[in-house]
Design an enzyme around this catalytic site. Structure first.
Site, PDB file in Angstrom:
ATOM      1  CB  THR A  11      -0.849  -0.178   1.128  1.00 19.28           C
ATOM      2  OG1 THR A  11      -1.700   0.719   1.139  1.00 19.28           O
ATOM      3  CG2 THR A  11      -0.120   0.220   2.586  1.00 19.28           C
ATOM      4  CE  LYS A  43      -4.610  -0.911   2.682  1.00 19.67           C
ATOM      5  NZ  LYS A  43      -3.959  -0.651   1.340  1.00 19.67           N
ATOM      6  N   GLY A  57       0.930   3.744  10.547  1.00 17.32           N
ATOM      7  CA  GLY A  57       0.221   3.003   9.566  1.00 17.32           C
ATOM      8  C   GLY A  57       0.981   1.729   9.178  1.00 17.32           C
ATOM      9  CB  SER A 136       3.433  -0.420  -3.511  1.00 15.25           C
ATOM     10  OG  SER A 136       3.228  -1.699  -3.183  1.00 15.25           O
TER      11      SER A 136
END
Length: 184
Positions: A11, A43, A57, A136
């Site tokens: 994410t 998240k 997070g 990512s």
């Protein structure tokens, strides 16, 4: 993370601290292989602390990250809100516990003074600057946040939101369903 032939992509989480204000944001996409399985996952999380609060997070496997968040919260309670001590003790547990060692996730945690990344192998990274990103699209988000921060025109909330929107346009594993948490 690789599981047989399926790759679970992370994410993007970005955090910014400026003049005693902190914001952490994450996108909502969960990707399994070549499919976006969920669009509105949350998240990021706020932790109460006697020393003023912590936001964090995660990137990586969601179940693993939620387990780590729970352990982190226990450490934060145990060390009375001392973020640095809690992170170090969490990393020690991560390295020595047989179950935690196999969890595949990254945690980003921040308070008004400190930022830390707790890596999947139990390492702790304390970034130098006021901007931290994982996942990512972390590189995209950090670059965008740096530009917005340097302009001096935006609040921490605006910086993380705008940075994730740009990242969502560039990174196929990041979407624009953004959750933002702030410490003021």
């Amino acid at each position: 993370m690789k599981n047989d032939n399926l790759i679970i992509r992370s994410t993007t989480i970005v955090g910014v601290r400026v003049k005693g204000k902190v914001a952490v944001a994450g996108d909502g996409q969960v990707t399994l292989g070549d499919m976006a399985m969920k669009q509105k996952a949350v998240k990021v999380r706020k932790f109460d602390s006697p020393k003023g609060g912590v936001v964090g997070g995660f990137a990586g496997a969601a179940a693993d990250a939620l387990t780590l968040f729970e352990r982190f919260e226990q450490k934060l309670d145990e060390y009375e809100g001392d973020l640095k001590r809690s992170v170090v003790e969490m990393a020690k547990d991560w390295r020595t516990d047989k179950i935690l060692r196999h969890l595949e996730a990254l945690l980003l945690v921040m308070d008004k003074r400190n930022s830390f990344i707790i890596a999947g192998d139990g390492n702790v990274i304390e970034p130098d600057g006021p901007i931290v990103a994982i996942g990512s699209g972390g590189g995209f988000a950090q670059a965008a946040a740096t530009a917005f921060h340097q302009s001096g025109k935006f609040s921490v909330k605006q910086i993380v939101e705008k940075s994730l929107k740009i990242t969502a346009d560039l990174c196929i594993y990041t979407n624009d369903s953004i959750t933002v948490l702030e410490l003021k």
